[in-house]
Design an enzyme around this catalytic site. Sequence first.
Site, short mmCIF file in Angstrom:
data_model
loop_
_atom_site.label_atom_id
_atom_site.label_comp_id
_atom_site.label_asym_id
_atom_site.label_seq_id
_atom_site.Cartn_x
_atom_site.Cartn_y
_atom_site.Cartn_z
N HIS A 14 0.87 -1.19 0.00
CA HIS A 14 0.00 0.00 0.00
C HIS A 14 0.90 1.24 0.00
O HIS A 14 1.32 1.73 1.04
CB HIS A 14 -0.93 -0.01 1.22
CG HIS A 14 -1.97 1.07 1.18
ND1 HIS A 14 -3.32 0.82 1.34
CD2 HIS A 14 -1.87 2.40 0.98
CE1 HIS A 14 -3.99 1.95 1.24
NE2 HIS A 14 -3.13 2.93 1.03
N HIS A 16 1.51 4.84 -2.39
CA HIS A 16 1.10 5.70 -3.51
C HIS A 16 2.31 6.39 -4.10
O HIS A 16 3.07 7.06 -3.38
CB HIS A 16 0.11 6.77 -3.02
CG HIS A 16 -1.14 6.20 -2.45
ND1 HIS A 16 -2.32 6.11 -3.17
CD2 HIS A 16 -1.42 5.69 -1.22
CE1 HIS A 16 -3.26 5.57 -2.41
NE2 HIS A 16 -2.75 5.30 -1.22
N ARG A 62 3.93 17.17 -13.90
CA ARG A 62 3.36 17.68 -15.16
C ARG A 62 3.67 16.80 -16.36
O ARG A 62 2.87 16.71 -17.27
CB ARG A 62 3.87 19.10 -15.40
CG ARG A 62 3.09 20.13 -14.57
CD ARG A 62 3.61 21.52 -14.81
NE ARG A 62 4.68 21.80 -13.88
CZ ARG A 62 4.61 22.72 -12.91
NH1 ARG A 62 3.54 23.48 -12.79
NH2 ARG A 62 5.61 22.90 -12.09
N ASP A 125 -5.49 3.29 -9.54
CA ASP A 125 -6.45 3.64 -8.50
C ASP A 125 -7.32 4.82 -8.96
O ASP A 125 -6.83 5.77 -9.55
CB ASP A 125 -5.58 3.89 -7.26
CG ASP A 125 -6.11 4.77 -6.19
OD1 ASP A 125 -6.08 5.96 -6.39
OD2 ASP A 125 -6.54 4.23 -5.14
N GLY A 157 -9.43 7.89 -1.87
CA GLY A 157 -10.11 9.18 -1.72
C GLY A 157 -11.13 9.14 -0.59
O GLY A 157 -10.89 8.50 0.43
N HIS A 184 -9.59 1.23 -0.55
CA HIS A 184 -9.42 1.95 0.71
C HIS A 184 -10.80 1.97 1.38
O HIS A 184 -11.77 2.41 0.77
CB HIS A 184 -9.02 3.40 0.47
CG HIS A 184 -7.62 3.63 0.02
ND1 HIS A 184 -7.17 3.35 -1.24
CD2 HIS A 184 -6.56 4.17 0.68
CE1 HIS A 184 -5.90 3.70 -1.34
NE2 HIS A 184 -5.49 4.19 -0.19
N GLU A 187 -11.20 3.66 6.84
CA GLU A 187 -10.11 4.58 7.23
C GLU A 187 -10.74 5.80 7.90
O GLU A 187 -10.49 6.07 9.07
CB GLU A 187 -9.32 4.97 5.96
CG GLU A 187 -8.19 5.96 6.21
CD GLU A 187 -7.55 6.42 4.89
OE1 GLU A 187 -8.19 6.33 3.83
OE2 GLU A 187 -6.39 6.88 4.95
N ASP A 264 2.14 3.89 2.89
CA ASP A 264 1.04 4.67 2.30
C ASP A 264 1.56 5.83 1.44
O ASP A 264 1.57 5.73 0.22
CB ASP A 264 0.08 5.18 3.39
CG ASP A 264 -1.31 5.54 2.86
OD1 ASP A 264 -1.58 5.31 1.66
OD2 ASP A 264 -2.13 6.04 3.65
N1 HPA Z 1 -6.68 7.11 1.67
C1 HPA Z 1 -7.47 7.70 0.77
N2 HPA Z 1 -6.99 8.31 -0.29
C2 HPA Z 1 -5.67 8.33 -0.45
C3 HPA Z 1 -4.81 7.76 0.44
C4 HPA Z 1 -5.34 7.09 1.54
O1 HPA Z 1 -4.61 6.49 2.35
N3 HPA Z 1 -3.54 7.96 0.02
C5 HPA Z 1 -3.65 8.65 -1.13
N4 HPA Z 1 -4.95 8.88 -1.43
ZN ZN Z 2 -3.58 4.91 0.63
#
Ligand code: HPA
Ligand code: ZN
Length: 307
Positions: A14, A16, A62, A125, A157, A184, A187, A264
């Site tokens: 996990h 990004h 960009r 994603d 998101g 996700h 959370e 993350d």
């Molecule tokens: N949660 C939701 N959206 C996200 C996250 C996350 O951990 N990281 C990047 N976008």
């Molecule tokens: Zn995430």
Amino acid sequence: MADFLMALPKAELHLHLEGSVEPETLHELDPATPVEEFRALYTYADFDAFLKAFAAVGKLLRTPEDYALVTHRLLERLAAQNVRYAEIIVAAGVVLWKGQDFGPIFDAIRKASQGSAVEVRWILDAVRQFGVEAAMQVAELAAERTGQGVVAYGIGGSEQRGPAEWFTEVFAFAKRAGLRLTAHAGESMGPESVWAALELGAERIGHGITSARDPKLLDHLRAHDIPLEICITSNLVTGVVKQLDQHPIRTLYDAGVPIVLNSDDPGMFRCSLTDEYRLAARAFGFSEAELRSIAQNGFRYAFRAVT
Ligand code: HPA
Ligand code: ZN
């Protein structure tokens, strides 16, 4: 412990790409803006402020070359931590939102990953609150690239502004295309959001921390061998967990739910995977044997085809 954690072969499930970018790299991409401004961008009043900052970082990337640069930097940092395998989440939903062509960007990212000591797969994603049509476009991009290392489709998101129920058809399409599924959930919302993600067919849950409030859900996750992708620092920095001692990682682990540890958005949260393991040991008393089994979960629950 430090030597043990460094030597431990680790996997990131996990992570990004956009969230991995350090403030110093943002300053390189946009020299007119002082680095202090980017450091300030990386402090969040609440979870929605974090989502806004995440989109702002996306806007600063960009060109395909920008994406290649941040991929290089990320893989260097992973290799230095003995991360052997990473499933890197690319916010294709943000690329489309910017009105950009995803093809050249993905090609640049992929090329930048070749030759790395880290074995890499990709998760494309979509952004929940951008709606179902945008999410379907991301699923189509993912489906076209299953032969190029894209193993899964996911949504991130705002759980509040993009409920899982919207995405039933999209997840069914992605599954038919041979993609694995993650979401996700749990959370910034309660266990009902995790149940809804499971209903979509999610095979792993990003965060899923509020599952700890629902004993039936804990039983379900254990019985169906569905792992939670736990990111402790992330939860503290975005404010979804108020204090370290309130993080439910111990409860989840002790309930027999499979967990993996992840960073993350390591650039945006100023953390690393090794630090997440250290934190688990220090704050929650995980032993070396437990940490080794959590690290093994990173490989066990990977979406790559076992070769
Ligand atoms: N949660 C939701 N959206 C996200 C996250 C996350 O951990 N990281 C990047 N976008
Ligand atoms: Zn995430």
